[in-house]
Scaffold this motif. Structure first.
Motif, PDB file in Angstrom:
ATOM      1  N   ALA A  44     -13.044  87.118  27.020  1.00 19.21           N
ATOM      2  CA  ALA A  44     -13.328  88.459  26.527  1.00 19.21           C
ATOM      3  C   ALA A  44     -14.014  89.228  27.649  1.00 19.21           C
ATOM      4  O   ALA A  44     -15.031  88.780  28.184  1.00 19.21           O
ATOM      5  N   ILE A  45     -13.443  90.366  27.984  1.00 18.53           N
ATOM      6  CA  ILE A  45     -13.949  91.210  29.065  1.00 18.53           C
ATOM      7  C   ILE A  45     -14.450  92.518  28.472  1.00 18.53           C
ATOM      8  O   ILE A  45     -13.772  93.134  27.649  1.00 18.53           O
ATOM      9  N   ASP A  46     -15.643  92.919  28.873  1.00 18.46           N
ATOM     10  CA  ASP A  46     -16.165  94.215  28.448  1.00 18.46           C
ATOM     11  C   ASP A  46     -15.359  95.286  29.169  1.00 18.46           C
ATOM     12  O   ASP A  46     -15.406  95.382  30.401  1.00 18.46           O
ATOM     13  N   LYS A  47     -14.587  96.067  28.429  1.00 17.09           N
ATOM     14  CA  LYS A  47     -13.690  97.023  29.075  1.00 17.09           C
ATOM     15  C   LYS A  47     -14.414  98.187  29.735  1.00 17.09           C
ATOM     16  O   LYS A  47     -13.847  98.870  30.574  1.00 17.09           O
ATOM     17  N   ARG A  48     -15.679  98.415  29.402  1.00 16.48           N
ATOM     18  CA  ARG A  48     -16.427  99.491  30.051  1.00 16.48           C
ATOM     19  C   ARG A  48     -16.993  99.053  31.394  1.00 16.48           C
ATOM     20  O   ARG A  48     -16.977  99.793  32.357  1.00 16.48           O
ATOM     21  N   THR A  49     -17.531  97.828  31.457  1.00 19.00           N
ATOM     22  CA  THR A  49     -18.178  97.364  32.683  1.00 19.00           C
ATOM     23  C   THR A  49     -17.288  96.462  33.526  1.00 19.00           C
ATOM     24  O   THR A  49     -17.563  96.258  34.702  1.00 19.00           O
ATOM     25  N   GLY A  50     -16.258  95.872  32.906  1.00 20.17           N
ATOM     26  CA  GLY A  50     -15.399  94.926  33.612  1.00 20.17           C
ATOM     27  C   GLY A  50     -15.975  93.531  33.695  1.00 20.17           C
ATOM     28  O   GLY A  50     -15.369  92.641  34.276  1.00 20.17           O
ATOM     29  N   LYS A  51     -17.134  93.303  33.116  1.00 18.51           N
ATOM     30  CA  LYS A  51     -17.764  91.982  33.165  1.00 18.51           C
ATOM     31  C   LYS A  51     -17.125  91.037  32.147  1.00 18.51           C
ATOM     32  O   LYS A  51     -16.803  91.441  31.036  1.00 18.51           O
ATOM     33  N   SER A 107      -8.562  89.153  18.394  1.00 13.16           N
ATOM     34  CA  SER A 107      -7.874  90.302  18.952  1.00 13.16           C
ATOM     35  C   SER A 107      -8.639  91.569  18.590  1.00 13.16           C
ATOM     36  O   SER A 107      -8.869  91.851  17.424  1.00 13.16           O
ATOM     37  N   ASP A 110     -15.061  93.280  18.446  1.00 11.44           N
ATOM     38  CA  ASP A 110     -16.194  94.089  18.881  1.00 11.44           C
ATOM     39  C   ASP A 110     -17.450  93.288  18.574  1.00 11.44           C
ATOM     40  O   ASP A 110     -17.766  93.036  17.413  1.00 11.44           O
ATOM     41  N   TRP A 131     -24.473  92.677  28.933  1.00 16.10           N
ATOM     42  CA  TRP A 131     -24.525  94.135  28.829  1.00 16.10           C
ATOM     43  C   TRP A 131     -25.754  94.708  29.482  1.00 16.10           C
ATOM     44  O   TRP A 131     -26.665  94.119  29.866  1.00 16.10           O
TER      45      TRP A 131
END
Length: 131
Positions: A44-51, A107, A110, A131
């Motif tokens: 799972a990748i944080d789509k805002r930070t890319g982490k 899928s 959140d 985060w």
């Protein structure tokens, strides 16, 4: 790298620090005694930070039935060339008590409401929030 390279057996050299997600998915996960406890189903990748936030560990079950899914904070995993997989410093008992995910949550998940619970559970292992 071409498309055929992605389908080759997983040979991960520590000389290279990046690995395609396709090669991480399906990687075995072991405890510190080098006993296999599951495999990485996905990341799972944080789509805002890319982490990378979590490795989604699948374990238990038989032939895909009854499997459980455990989000492991990415920072708790250590790659092992010897095992050609990842080592986690947790016991199966610890894992059994950890917060879980239902397959329907894999899928579009959140974690806003649950991420503190996941990270607090692993805090004893020095895990810091992504985060």
């Amino acid at each position: 790298m071409n498309e055929a390279d992605l389908d080759e057996p997983r040979i991960i050299s520590m000389e290279h620090y990046l690995v395609p997600a396709k090669r991480v998915n399906g990687a075995d996960v072991y405890n510190q005694a080098h006993t296999k406890i599951g495999k990485i189903e996905d990341i799972a990748i944080d789509k805002r930070t890319g982490k990378v936030a979590y490795a989604i560990l699948s374990f238990g079950g038989f032939l895909g039935l009854g499997e459980k899914y455990q989000p492991l904070p990415w920072s708790v995993l250590t790659y092992s060339e010897e095992d050609d997989g990842y080592i986690v410093p947790i016991t199966e008992e610890f894992l059994a008590l950890a917060p879980k995910l239902d397959v329907s949550e894999l899928s579009g998940w959140d974690d806003t409401a649950s991420r503190e619970a996941f990270y607090n559970y692993y805090a004893a292992y020095g895990v810091k929030p992504y985060w």
